[in-house]
Design a protein around this motif. Structure first.
Motif, PDB file in Angstrom:
ATOM      1  N   SER A 178       0.823  -1.217   0.000  1.00 49.22           N
ATOM      2  CA  SER A 178       0.000   0.000   0.000  1.00 49.22           C
ATOM      3  C   SER A 178       0.853   1.263   0.000  1.00 49.22           C
ATOM      4  CB  SER A 178      -0.948   0.010   1.202  1.00 49.22           C
ATOM      5  OG  SER A 178      -0.217  -0.012   2.416  1.00 49.22           O
ATOM      6  N   ASP A 179       2.095   1.144   0.467  1.00 47.49           N
ATOM      7  CA  ASP A 179       3.040   2.252   0.395  1.00 47.49           C
ATOM      8  C   ASP A 179       4.446   1.678   0.407  1.00 47.49           C
ATOM      9  OD1 ASP A 179       4.364   2.479   3.180  1.00 47.49           O
ATOM     10  OD2 ASP A 179       2.228   2.453   3.690  1.00 47.49           O
ATOM     11  N   PRO A 180       5.438   2.403  -0.099  1.00 46.85           N
ATOM     12  CA  PRO A 180       6.801   1.859  -0.216  1.00 46.85           C
ATOM     13  C   PRO A 180       7.430   1.490   1.117  1.00 46.85           C
ATOM     14  CG  PRO A 180       6.539   3.837  -1.574  1.00 46.85           C
ATOM     15  CD  PRO A 180       5.325   3.754  -0.706  1.00 46.85           C
ATOM     16  N   GLY A 181       6.920   2.014   2.211  1.00 46.19           N
ATOM     17  CA  GLY A 181       7.487   1.714   3.517  1.00 46.19           C
ATOM     18  C   GLY A 181       7.164   0.329   4.031  1.00 46.19           C
ATOM     19  N   ARG A 182       6.235  -0.362   3.379  1.00 45.62           N
ATOM     20  CA  ARG A 182       5.869  -1.722   3.796  1.00 45.62           C
ATOM     21  C   ARG A 182       6.912  -2.707   3.279  1.00 45.62           C
ATOM     22  NH1 ARG A 182       1.043  -1.553   7.133  1.00 45.62           N
ATOM     23  NH2 ARG A 182       0.218   0.545   6.709  1.00 45.62           N
ATOM     24  N   ARG A 183       7.286  -3.676   4.118  1.00 44.09           N
ATOM     25  CA  ARG A 183       8.304  -4.647   3.736  1.00 44.09           C
ATOM     26  C   ARG A 183       7.747  -5.715   2.801  1.00 44.09           C
ATOM     27  NH1 ARG A 183      11.338  -7.284   8.579  1.00 44.09           N
ATOM     28  NH2 ARG A 183      12.465  -8.178   6.789  1.00 44.09           N
ATOM     29  N   LEU A 195      -4.433  -7.166   3.690  1.00 44.95           N
ATOM     30  CA  LEU A 195      -4.112  -8.545   4.045  1.00 44.95           C
ATOM     31  C   LEU A 195      -3.793  -8.736   5.518  1.00 44.95           C
ATOM     32  CD1 LEU A 195      -1.846  -9.534   1.024  1.00 44.95           C
ATOM     33  CD2 LEU A 195      -4.124 -10.430   1.524  1.00 44.95           C
ATOM     34  N   ASN A 196      -3.320  -7.685   6.165  1.00 47.32           N
ATOM     35  CA  ASN A 196      -2.848  -7.803   7.546  1.00 47.32           C
ATOM     36  C   ASN A 196      -3.549  -6.800   8.455  1.00 47.32           C
ATOM     37  OD1 ASN A 196       0.197  -8.015   5.796  1.00 47.32           O
ATOM     38  ND2 ASN A 196      -0.826  -9.782   6.673  1.00 47.32           N
TER      39      ASN A 196
END
Length: 576
Positions: A390-395, A428-429
């Motif tokens: 959802s954003d680049p900060g997600r692993r 998803l989480n």
């Protein structure tokens, strides 16, 4: 019922799975009792009865799976919201959904939810299972061990008779998939130009193409694999009960609803589950289990049965006059995937909206299925999928897309009369947690289901970001020939607050409730079960279904439920 394709005469089935099972009407003593003939229960019944020395009883509250629409893939439209095959549950009014209540389908027939669901084969991500191993302290929950249990019953195939027309895959698969098992996995038997273009748009936006969502990292865009066999739905009843139905040591009782579990107290003062009190077509009988009772009634019904039996939050049980056998957080930790559906009008392409609008179109759909078992009648509810961040900060990928060449106002209603597509996206989480609690001490009363969607700031932020991402994808060059026009929710809504509120207005469950009878470490006070799924403080009782998940998987939950059952059956037979 909902979207009618006018094809009711095309109910031609090759067989009637579930029929022919020997029904023992008088025996009440068994080695194992399995409560719930759904996804997990059918597999458990198969595995436990494989040894002819084990006498096994499978109890299912619904009817046999001989309702024709169960077996035709598009028949989910006629099974969900139908009391013949659905428990017809409804959530409590939900604050995160701006006071709305949702229909909450749960399968009520042999095969359970696998007889009415979207048929998508999805394992999730390797990190899900590594996290379960960490939370439980049991290494066998990790990805490497769980992969073996997925593969133990898998039969992964391409289209019968040749290669996948979209990928050229000729049937050569990696060592990530099983062959020859009971759980059939196939490529879908149709393609849509507008979906192929969306896949290209996703790639233009930086989402890589994938041919396999099930290798441990499902990031990418591609067509879903489905649990079908030559254009027919493949349920757990077909997969696991059909091979076992002739076994003389397996009894299957349908229309047999458990009123409550029955307990004895041992010399050590510990309660032991001795069996269950069953209401079978109005007749009450008590059945006993010499070795174990396995509760596989699902993430809603398993906590309901436990609470009715005196196992649950003491305050909840006492409020309904139920004696507390064990004070435990049964029914807490409810998690679900909330799907936000965005609808776009399109031009210059075929969609199911227009194809099914005429008698000629309906005849073509019916003819294609009758002759080839392909086309719209073989469709899973969602065909194309994508997993991304959802954003680049997600692993990791934390969003799942279900993309469909159709649109409607709400599930179960008629298709729109204009050409359109739906781009649905879910978190998803989720970090929100809900609960399931009995409404009364009467086993016939539906439980209270409170998912508490969008209850956390993180979930609301992901909802807003995901709607913005949908718009970004639809703005890619590959989609421009179709002149997409946002119909729902509408381009005038832009701020985080507006988009989060809109998510509450238009989002719906994607039918993945889990976690309500959580497993975990012995010292985890929030866990009801130990790492081998035995009820803490109670002998002779395990829970084996989606309710045991400590955290929801990063994808559809049906096949992970079968993996759980495969692992649990192995432990039970080994006396672990």
């Amino acid at each position: 019922m909902g979207v009618s394709l006018g094809l009711d005469l095309l109910v031609v089935l090759r067989d009637r799975p579930g029929g022919g099972i020997t029904m023992r009407n008088t025996e009440t003593d068994f080695d194992f009792i399995v409560i719930g003939g759904g996804s997990a229960g059918c597999l458990m019944a198969n595995r436990l009865s494989a040894d002819p020395a084990n006498r096994v009883l499978l109890l299912e509250a619904g009817k046999k799976d001989n309702y024709p629409w169960i077996h035709i893939p598009v028949g989910y439209l006629y099974c969900i919201g139908n009391p013949r095959t659905d428990w017809m549950y409804e959530t409590e009014a939900d604050k995160g959904l701006n006071g709305r209540r949702l229909r909450y389908p749960r399968g009520k027939t042999l095969g359970g939810c696998s007889s009415i669901n979207g048929m998508i084969y999805m394992r999730g991500q390797s990190r899900d299972y590594d996290n379960w191993a960490r939370l439980s302290g049991e290494q066998e929950w990790d990805w490497d061990h769980s992969l073996r249990d997925f593969m133990a019953h898998e039969d992964h195939c391409t289209l019968d008779g040749g290669a996948d027309p979209a990928t050229g895959d000729n049937g050569r698969f990696s060592d990530m998939h099983g062959h020859g098992g009971e759980w059939r996995v196939e490529k879908q038997r149709l393609r849509w130009d507008v979906l192929d273009s969306f896949a290209k748009a996703a790639q233009q936006a930086g989402i890589e193409r994938t041919e396999d969502f099930n290798g441990g990292d499902n990031a990418g865009v591609g067509y879903f694999d489905v649990n079908q066999c030559s254009g027919w739905r493949w349920s757990s009843a077909k997969a696991f009960l059909r091979p076992a139905r002739s076994r003389p040591n397996l009894a299957v009782w349908t229309e047999a609803q458990v009123e409550k579990l029955v307990f004895t107290i041992g010399a050590d003062g510990q309660p032991r589950c001795a069996g269950a009190r069953v209401n079978r077509r109005g007749q009450v009988v008590t059945v006993s289990a010499r070795r174990e009772t396995v509760l596989s009634a699902g993430a809603i019904n398993s906590p309901q049965i436990l609470q009715l039996s005196g196992i649950g939050p003491a305050a909840v049980l006492q409020a309904h006059g139920i004696e507390v056998l064990r004070d435990a957080p049964v029914g807490e930790n409810l998690q679900d995937h909330l799907q936000i559906r965005a609808v776009f009008k399109v031009k210059g392409t075929r969609t199911l909206n227009t194809l099914a609008a005429s008698l000629w179109g309906k005849a073509m759909i019916g003819g294609e299925y009758l002759l080839r078992r392909s086309g719209p009648m073989s469709m899973a509810p969602s065909q194309l999928g994508a997993f991304t961040r959802s954003d680049p900060g997600r692993r990791y990928a934390n969003l799942e897309y279900h993309v469909q060449p159709l649109s409607l106002d709400a599930f179960g209603e008629d298709l729109h009369r204009f050409p359109a597509m739906t781009v649905s996206v879910c978190n998803l989480n989720p970090t929100s947690r809900g609960n399931v609690r009995i409404r009364s001490a009467n086993f016939r009363d539906a439980p209270m289901i409170s998912p508490n969607y969008l209850d956390t700031e993180d979930d609301r932020k992901v909802a807003a970001d995901s709607l913005r991402q949908v718009r970004k994808l639809m703005a890619q060059p590959a989609m421009q020939p179709y002149q997409p026009e946002e119909f729902k929710p509408g381009p005038q809504y832009q701020s985080d607050a507006e988009l989060a509120r809109l998510a509450g207005d238009i989002a719906n469950t994607i039918f993945h409730p889990v976690g309500t009878v959580k497993m975990g470490r012995e010292d985890d006070q929030t866990a009801v079960l130990d790492p081998h799924l035995r009820l803490k403080g109670v002998a002779g009782l395990r829970v084996v279904d989606a309710s045991i998940m400590p955290e929801i998987t990063s994808g559809n939950t049906n096949s992970p439920t079968l993996m759980i059952a495969e692992k649990a059956a192995r432990w039970i037979l080994a006396g672990q």
